[in-house]
Design a protein around this motif. Sequence first.
Motif, PDB file in Angstrom:
ATOM      1  N   VAL A  60     -65.864  47.958  10.510  1.00 21.93           N
ATOM      2  CA  VAL A  60     -65.648  49.328  10.036  1.00 21.93           C
ATOM      3  C   VAL A  60     -66.976  50.003   9.717  1.00 21.93           C
ATOM      4  O   VAL A  60     -67.226  51.156  10.105  1.00 21.93           O
ATOM      5  CB  VAL A  60     -64.722  49.324   8.806  1.00 21.93           C
ATOM      6  N   ARG A  61     -67.841  49.307   9.005  1.00 19.30           N
ATOM      7  CA  ARG A  61     -69.120  49.926   8.622  1.00 19.30           C
ATOM      8  C   ARG A  61     -70.025  50.141   9.844  1.00 19.30           C
ATOM      9  O   ARG A  61     -70.684  51.175   9.957  1.00 19.30           O
ATOM     10  CB  ARG A  61     -69.829  49.039   7.603  1.00 19.30           C
ATOM     11  N   VAL A  62     -70.078  49.154  10.727  1.00 19.77           N
ATOM     12  CA  VAL A  62     -70.916  49.305  11.919  1.00 19.77           C
ATOM     13  C   VAL A  62     -70.388  50.420  12.797  1.00 19.77           C
ATOM     14  O   VAL A  62     -71.151  51.257  13.307  1.00 19.77           O
ATOM     15  CB  VAL A  62     -70.991  47.976  12.692  1.00 19.77           C
ATOM     16  N   MET A  77     -75.346  48.584  20.088  1.00 10.04           N
ATOM     17  CA  MET A  77     -74.298  48.072  19.207  1.00 10.04           C
ATOM     18  C   MET A  77     -72.916  48.467  19.711  1.00 10.04           C
ATOM     19  O   MET A  77     -71.946  47.703  19.548  1.00 10.04           O
ATOM     20  CB  MET A  77     -74.512  48.588  17.779  1.00 10.04           C
ATOM     21  N   ASP A  78     -72.812  49.635  20.323  1.00 14.42           N
ATOM     22  CA  ASP A  78     -71.519  50.056  20.860  1.00 14.42           C
ATOM     23  C   ASP A  78     -71.051  49.112  21.964  1.00 14.42           C
ATOM     24  O   ASP A  78     -69.853  48.849  22.101  1.00 14.42           O
ATOM     25  CB  ASP A  78     -71.626  51.486  21.388  1.00 14.42           C
ATOM     26  N   VAL A  79     -71.998  48.603  22.745  1.00 12.86           N
ATOM     27  CA  VAL A  79     -71.641  47.618  23.772  1.00 12.86           C
ATOM     28  C   VAL A  79     -71.027  46.383  23.120  1.00 12.86           C
ATOM     29  O   VAL A  79     -69.987  45.856  23.570  1.00 12.86           O
ATOM     30  CB  VAL A  79     -72.883  47.233  24.601  1.00 12.86           C
ATOM     31  N   LEU A  80     -71.646  45.916  22.031  1.00 12.37           N
ATOM     32  CA  LEU A  80     -71.121  44.739  21.342  1.00 12.37           C
ATOM     33  C   LEU A  80     -69.805  45.048  20.640  1.00 12.37           C
ATOM     34  O   LEU A  80     -68.925  44.172  20.543  1.00 12.37           O
ATOM     35  CB  LEU A  80     -72.154  44.227  20.334  1.00 12.37           C
ATOM     36  N   LEU A  81     -69.644  46.276  20.162  1.00 12.42           N
ATOM     37  CA  LEU A  81     -68.377  46.653  19.539  1.00 12.42           C
ATOM     38  C   LEU A  81     -67.247  46.665  20.555  1.00 12.42           C
ATOM     39  O   LEU A  81     -66.110  46.254  20.251  1.00 12.42           O
ATOM     40  CB  LEU A  81     -68.505  48.023  18.871  1.00 12.42           C
ATOM     41  N   GLN A  82     -67.556  47.133  21.757  1.00 15.37           N
ATOM     42  CA  GLN A  82     -66.535  47.125  22.797  1.00 15.37           C
ATOM     43  C   GLN A  82     -66.158  45.691  23.172  1.00 15.37           C
ATOM     44  O   GLN A  82     -64.979  45.380  23.416  1.00 15.37           O
ATOM     45  CB  GLN A  82     -67.037  47.879  24.041  1.00 15.37           C
ATOM     46  N   GLU A  83     -67.145  44.816  23.208  1.00 16.06           N
ATOM     47  CA  GLU A  83     -66.839  43.411  23.459  1.00 16.06           C
ATOM     48  C   GLU A  83     -65.981  42.839  22.338  1.00 16.06           C
ATOM     49  O   GLU A  83     -65.071  42.025  22.571  1.00 16.06           O
ATOM     50  CB  GLU A  83     -68.139  42.608  23.585  1.00 16.06           C
ATOM     51  N   TYR A  84     -66.275  43.291  21.110  1.00  9.39           N
ATOM     52  CA  TYR A  84     -65.470  42.819  19.985  1.00  9.39           C
ATOM     53  C   TYR A  84     -64.031  43.303  20.101  1.00  9.39           C
ATOM     54  O   TYR A  84     -63.077  42.541  19.828  1.00  9.39           O
ATOM     55  CB  TYR A  84     -66.089  43.300  18.681  1.00  9.39           C
ATOM     56  N   LEU A  85     -63.837  44.544  20.509  1.00 16.86           N
ATOM     57  CA  LEU A  85     -62.472  45.057  20.683  1.00 16.86           C
ATOM     58  C   LEU A  85     -61.751  44.298  21.790  1.00 16.86           C
ATOM     59  O   LEU A  85     -60.541  44.031  21.690  1.00 16.86           O
ATOM     60  CB  LEU A  85     -62.516  46.548  20.993  1.00 16.86           C
ATOM     61  N   THR A  86     -62.459  43.962  22.829  1.00 12.82           N
ATOM     62  CA  THR A  86     -61.852  43.146  23.883  1.00 12.82           C
ATOM     63  C   THR A  86     -61.427  41.790  23.329  1.00 12.82           C
ATOM     64  O   THR A  86     -60.345  41.264  23.649  1.00 12.82           O
ATOM     65  CB  THR A  86     -62.851  42.954  25.034  1.00 12.82           C
ATOM     66  N   PHE A  87     -62.300  41.225  22.485  1.00  8.67           N
ATOM     67  CA  PHE A  87     -61.968  39.951  21.857  1.00  8.67           C
ATOM     68  C   PHE A  87     -60.723  40.068  20.980  1.00  8.67           C
ATOM     69  O   PHE A  87     -59.842  39.189  20.981  1.00  8.67           O
ATOM     70  CB  PHE A  87     -63.158  39.458  21.030  1.00  8.67           C
ATOM     71  N   VAL A  88     -60.626  41.170  20.225  1.00  8.63           N
ATOM     72  CA  VAL A  88     -59.444  41.386  19.376  1.00  8.63           C
ATOM     73  C   VAL A  88     -58.178  41.472  20.227  1.00  8.63           C
ATOM     74  O   VAL A  88     -57.117  40.911  19.889  1.00  8.63           O
ATOM     75  CB  VAL A  88     -59.626  42.645  18.512  1.00  8.63           C
ATOM     76  N   VAL A 129     -77.479  47.513  10.442  1.00  8.78           N
ATOM     77  CA  VAL A 129     -77.061  48.836   9.978  1.00  8.78           C
ATOM     78  C   VAL A 129     -77.607  49.127   8.586  1.00  8.78           C
ATOM     79  O   VAL A 129     -78.069  50.239   8.296  1.00  8.78           O
ATOM     80  CB  VAL A 129     -75.519  48.939  10.006  1.00  8.78           C
ATOM     81  N   GLU A 130     -77.584  48.135   7.713  1.00  7.06           N
ATOM     82  CA  GLU A 130     -78.111  48.335   6.369  1.00  7.06           C
ATOM     83  C   GLU A 130     -79.604  48.658   6.405  1.00  7.06           C
ATOM     84  O   GLU A 130     -80.093  49.458   5.602  1.00  7.06           O
ATOM     85  CB  GLU A 130     -77.854  47.082   5.526  1.00  7.06           C
ATOM     86  N   GLU A 131     -80.339  48.026   7.323  1.00  3.73           N
ATOM     87  CA  GLU A 131     -81.763  48.330   7.465  1.00  3.73           C
ATOM     88  C   GLU A 131     -81.983  49.695   8.109  1.00  3.73           C
ATOM     89  O   GLU A 131     -82.899  50.435   7.734  1.00  3.73           O
ATOM     90  CB  GLU A 131     -82.454  47.248   8.308  1.00  3.73           C
TER      91      GLU A 131
END
Length: 764
Positions: free
Chosen positions: A69-71, A95-106, A154-156
């Motif tokens: 959610v935060r990312v 990061m969006d590329v990795l988020l899309q991979e994460y959604l695929t994983f979900v 993201v925090e950095e």
Amino acid sequence: MGLEGHYILARPSSSSSSSKGLSNDGSKISVGINNVEFQLAPDSVIGGTIDPSLVHLVERILPISTYYVRVNAFVCSHLTRYEYGTVTQALCEAMDVLLQEYLTFVSQMEQAFRSTCSPAPSSSSASISTFTMNKLYVNIQSSLLTMSILFNIVEEARTCKGGALLNAMLALMTGTYAGDEKGRDVMQFLLEKTSVPYMAMLQGWLEGGEIRDPFHEFMIESTESSALGDDSDWNNWYIVRQEHVPMAFLSPNGQSHMTSQRGKHMEDVVKKILTTGKYWNAVRLCEHKQAHSVHNSGSNGCTASDDTEPKTLHYSMGPLQIAEFIDRAYTCASDTLLSLIMKEYDLMETLRTMKRYFLLDQGDFFVHFLDAAEEELKQELSHVSRGRVQSSLSLSIQLSVGNTDDSPQYDKDDEQGQDGVVVKREMLAHQLCCDFSSQSLIDHLDDLHSQSGGIRVQETRTPSQQVYGAYNQALTGVEAFMLDFQYIPFPTSLVLSRRTLNNYQLLFRHLFFAKHVERRLTNVWADHQMMKELQSLQRALGPTYFLRQRMLHFLQNLVYYMMFEVIEPNFLSMESAILHPDGNTFGEKKYQTKEHQQTVDDVLNIHDEFVRRTLKECLLTNRDLIRNLTKLMTTCLVFSDQMTKFMEATRIGEEQADVAMQERRRREWSGRTAASEKKLRAMVAMSQEKRVNRIKKQAERIERELNKDSYKRMIVRFNEVFNSNLGEFMTQLMSDADGRYHTHLSNLCTRLDYNGFVTQSMGL
């Protein structure tokens, strides 16, 4: 996915002071998305208790939702906002590329859950799945690590951008994820993608001196001086933003932590990067017809000498390859600018021009100028006509042998050749102009030496006994006169910066005043030659002759020392160091080695060293010596003024001119008439009789002047003051000459006191 449900609710994170989250009764309230944290609902909401092992398992799974959610919120808010910078946008895209991979994983996890579902044995509509929480926890480990990395980045990224963001990411990789192969792979992927805009900026700077940095992310920042083309502030055209210097590929072995050795290496690389782009910008400002083509060829062909060398910078290249790329760009930029300065703009001819006029290398220019402008410059500065002085200066330059077509530095073929030679000739012939300082040289030097006590003293030690009118204490044109340029073309102005030109003007004023005093004493010597036939007065005139000769000896040797023992050898050393750098040194530094080719900055340093050394050896940096020397030259100048007025009072010059005119007319008349030998003998006898009578009258008139107590006291006072000033000067000179680095003063001591007469006569 970060979606709330009946058992999983959002609450403010423990690090947030926000009051949003769950109310006391467990109901859902609004939560700031940047501070959201997911947690199991209270037992009152669930309607019972859950097995502690299951609660522990859920609590270990829930952070991935918080991270996502935060990312995702950060990516959505920063990807389309330009003020965060292009590096941050590139990070968001990665990061969006990795988020899309994460959604695929979900989606895959959901499909796995649904595919294992079977109807419950009871009559209810519920179903039972063999895809347990333990299996889910095992499957999300890789994604959990990836999302935790994104969350930390993201925090950095909330507080930094550009090069600082790359450094923060590198610190995470080498610190938090050191030894974690999976974490290192993710960080390297993100760094490679995030660094693309920054590396493009770096390559544009190295190959063309361009700063494409609208959001202030790059390590180099331009100043107002570069925008205005202010070449007088060459060293401050661009500055380095230390926080945006990428430490990954600028430090040895790609280490982000600093040691003294790595810090020194990084400083050298940063300086080389800064200088490379600055050189390209200097090439662009040359306004030369070949500069653009040379510049383009340099940016397209200089950085890679063969096909095996990379032509595009990448973050993954490593420190060694990037350092080689920087070295090639630096060498190309330096060679291009140095070629323009040395060949197209003929730097050495410019320096010879400075020597010819500012350092008074050619005496004909000085003689022509003072013959035309001396009377004007003797006046008070407020009465001097600048127009007449400028006219005399222009005429003197045109009459100077350095400005003629048969000058050894001038080639007629060059006038139709390169533009740089035309610029050089134009500057030589038209850009030199006269200027007047608002303060005397001694006042200017007093300001420069103010921190060490100044060079002024209350007692000027000039003679108070001045029979033929007091010395004019106001600032005269001679004391204030100096040379300047109306315009200095770029890049010649890099060498002749305002600071350097001010130093040249100090040298010119010092040399000009010394040679002017020498010229005045020489004129006194010429006046005294007219009294040589007054044999009866030789004894009475002896003290005056002796004092004048001592003054003239001092000034002639001082001028000879500065011209032929300081300026000439220093200039030849500078010329050799610039034209033949291999194996030549200037000062204590060698400006070219096998590993280091000569650069524009080296040429500037060589020239600055020449000016610095010349100022020092001409005594302008020694407050005690220049103070005593000024007293001496002022005393000599006052003596010359008094002797000139003495000659005017005795009218010897007028009578000599009248006699010469009458003699010339007599010879012309005798040449036109056929006079007999008897008449010619009578005319010669008459002429000799007139000469005897004239000499007798002159001797009587001059003797009356010489016998006046005021004249005798004046000569005695001049002698006392000159001896006192000379004694102080020689004492200080010999004291300073004993220093280890003052060998030039030993040469001056030897010249002024060759046979020990001065020191012996004064008891020094």
